[in-house]
Scaffold this active site. Structure first.
Site, PDB file in Angstrom:
ATOM      1  N   GLY A  46       0.897  -1.149  -0.047  1.00  0.00           N
ATOM      2  CA  GLY A  46       0.090   0.067   0.093  1.00  0.00           C
ATOM      3  C   GLY A  46       0.947   1.113  -0.032  1.00  0.00           C
ATOM      4  O   GLY A  46       2.046   1.333   0.420  1.00  0.00           O
ATOM      5  N   GLN A  51       2.676   9.971   1.500  1.00  0.00           N
ATOM      6  CA  GLN A  51       4.164   9.459   1.508  1.00  0.00           C
ATOM      7  C   GLN A  51       4.888   9.759   0.499  1.00  0.00           C
ATOM      8  O   GLN A  51       6.183   9.608   0.551  1.00  0.00           O
ATOM      9  CB  GLN A  51       3.772   7.902   1.653  1.00  0.00           C
ATOM     10  CG  GLN A  51       3.329   7.166   2.940  1.00  0.00           C
ATOM     11  CD  GLN A  51       3.109   5.808   2.997  1.00  0.00           C
ATOM     12  OE1 GLN A  51       2.126   5.105   2.474  1.00  0.00           O
ATOM     13  NE2 GLN A  51       4.167   5.373   3.390  1.00  0.00           N
ATOM     14  N   CYS A  99       6.317   0.069   7.679  1.00  0.00           N
ATOM     15  CA  CYS A  99       5.937   1.203   6.887  1.00  0.00           C
ATOM     16  C   CYS A  99       7.056   1.773   5.877  1.00  0.00           C
ATOM     17  O   CYS A  99       8.027   1.797   6.411  1.00  0.00           O
ATOM     18  CB  CYS A  99       5.196   2.349   7.820  1.00  0.00           C
ATOM     19  SG  CYS A  99       4.744   3.962   7.019  1.00  0.00           S
ATOM     20  N   LEU A 100       6.377   2.135   4.755  1.00  0.00           N
ATOM     21  CA  LEU A 100       7.872   2.637   3.809  1.00  0.00           C
ATOM     22  C   LEU A 100       8.197   4.008   4.069  1.00  0.00           C
ATOM     23  O   LEU A 100       9.283   4.417   3.879  1.00  0.00           O
ATOM     24  CB  LEU A 100       7.041   2.561   2.432  1.00  0.00           C
ATOM     25  CG  LEU A 100       6.581   1.361   1.835  1.00  0.00           C
ATOM     26  CD1 LEU A 100       6.019   1.422   0.362  1.00  0.00           C
ATOM     27  CD2 LEU A 100       7.791   0.399   1.596  1.00  0.00           C
ATOM     28  N   HIS A 141      -3.811   0.720   7.883  1.00  0.00           N
ATOM     29  CA  HIS A 141      -2.668   1.652   7.720  1.00  0.00           C
ATOM     30  C   HIS A 141      -2.582   2.517   6.777  1.00  0.00           C
ATOM     31  O   HIS A 141      -2.285   3.880   7.105  1.00  0.00           O
ATOM     32  CB  HIS A 141      -1.474   0.339   7.398  1.00  0.00           C
ATOM     33  CG  HIS A 141      -0.159   1.024   7.342  1.00  0.00           C
ATOM     34  ND1 HIS A 141       0.652   0.683   8.308  1.00  0.00           N
ATOM     35  CD2 HIS A 141       0.424   1.937   6.635  1.00  0.00           C
ATOM     36  CE1 HIS A 141       1.927   1.473   7.998  1.00  0.00           C
ATOM     37  NE2 HIS A 141       1.802   2.047   7.124  1.00  0.00           N
ATOM     38  N   GLU A 142      -3.222   2.477   5.602  1.00  0.00           N
ATOM     39  CA  GLU A 142      -3.096   3.531   4.838  1.00  0.00           C
ATOM     40  C   GLU A 142      -4.065   4.487   4.728  1.00  0.00           C
ATOM     41  O   GLU A 142      -3.850   5.684   4.671  1.00  0.00           O
ATOM     42  CB  GLU A 142      -3.421   3.008   3.189  1.00  0.00           C
ATOM     43  CG  GLU A 142      -2.284   1.786   2.645  1.00  0.00           C
ATOM     44  CD  GLU A 142      -1.009   2.352   2.800  1.00  0.00           C
ATOM     45  OE1 GLU A 142      -0.597   3.550   2.653  1.00  0.00           O
ATOM     46  OE2 GLU A 142       0.036   1.557   3.174  1.00  0.00           O
ATOM     47  N   HIS A 145      -2.543   7.144   7.054  1.00  0.00           N
ATOM     48  CA  HIS A 145      -1.712   8.021   6.507  1.00  0.00           C
ATOM     49  C   HIS A 145      -2.535   9.267   6.052  1.00  0.00           C
ATOM     50  O   HIS A 145      -2.008  10.497   5.946  1.00  0.00           O
ATOM     51  CB  HIS A 145      -1.187   7.539   5.162  1.00  0.00           C
ATOM     52  CG  HIS A 145       0.072   6.731   5.607  1.00  0.00           C
ATOM     53  ND1 HIS A 145       1.507   7.259   6.213  1.00  0.00           N
ATOM     54  CD2 HIS A 145       0.589   5.289   5.387  1.00  0.00           C
ATOM     55  CE1 HIS A 145       2.302   6.401   6.353  1.00  0.00           C
ATOM     56  NE2 HIS A 145       1.744   5.159   5.911  1.00  0.00           N
TER      57      HIS A 145
END
Length: 188
Positions: A46, A51, A99-100, A141-142, A145
């Site tokens: 994702g 991000q 997480c990226l 999670h997304e 963000h």
């Protein structure tokens, strides 16, 4: 299409609520194509627009369903409903995530087991996704963000302190920190 730099924890765009998308333009379509390319290069399951430095309520996802079929899509202006969390501490083997925007690390975090997400796709058509387990974790999670919340913000105190030490050691936690998949080596 292009692989975009991924912002790292501390960049202001990650810590502020994203704005609604008023119109699906060619710029939005290009952004989504670039997000898919960036997510795949990272690799990730994702990626939210904040991000990659864009404060809009958009995220991409890619996962397999229980039958092994791939699901890949984008949600624009999503809404999220979830079941209440089960009480107790998260299982570090079953409930850890990464997480990226805090690359290379994973920490245990309890999430709702089932969610319903609605929004629109790139054609402005309604999207409705009801998922459980790992796929529900991705959606939560997304979605976080888009509200300026990193999963790190939801960790218990001990793990949160560990993330702060890691961030200091790596020079993260400040505006402008980013990495580009396929270009930057983030081995710590």
């Amino acid at each position: 299409m292009a692989v975009l730099p991924i912002r790292i924890m501390g960049d202001p765009v990650l810590h502020a609520p994203a704005a609604r998308v008023d119109e699906i333009t060619d710029e939005v379509r290009t952004l989504v194509a670039d997000m898919f390319e960036t997510m795949d290069a990272a690799p990730g399951v994702g990626l939210a627009a904040p991000q990659v430095g864009v404060g809009l309520r958009i995220y991409t996802y890619s996962y397999q369903d229980d039958d092994g079929e791939p699901w890949r899509g984008v949600l624009i202006n999503p809404d999220l409903w979830m079941r209440p969390l089960e009480p107790g501490a998260p299982d570090p083997d079953e409930e850890s995530e990464g997480c990226l925007s805090f690359p290379g690390e994973r920490f245990p975090l309890r999430r709702s087991e089932e969610v319903l997400v609605t929004g629109t796709d790139l054609d402005g058509q309604p999207v409705r996704i009801q998922v459980a387990g790992w796929r529900a974790r991705i959606m939560q999670h997304e979605f976080d963000h888009l509200d300026g919340i990193l999963y790190l913000d939801r960790l218990d105190d001990a793990d949160w302190k560990t993330t702060q030490k890691i961030a200091r050691k790596r020079g993260w936690g400040r505006p402008g920190s980013a990495w580009t998949p396929g270009i930057d080596d983030l081995d710590a």
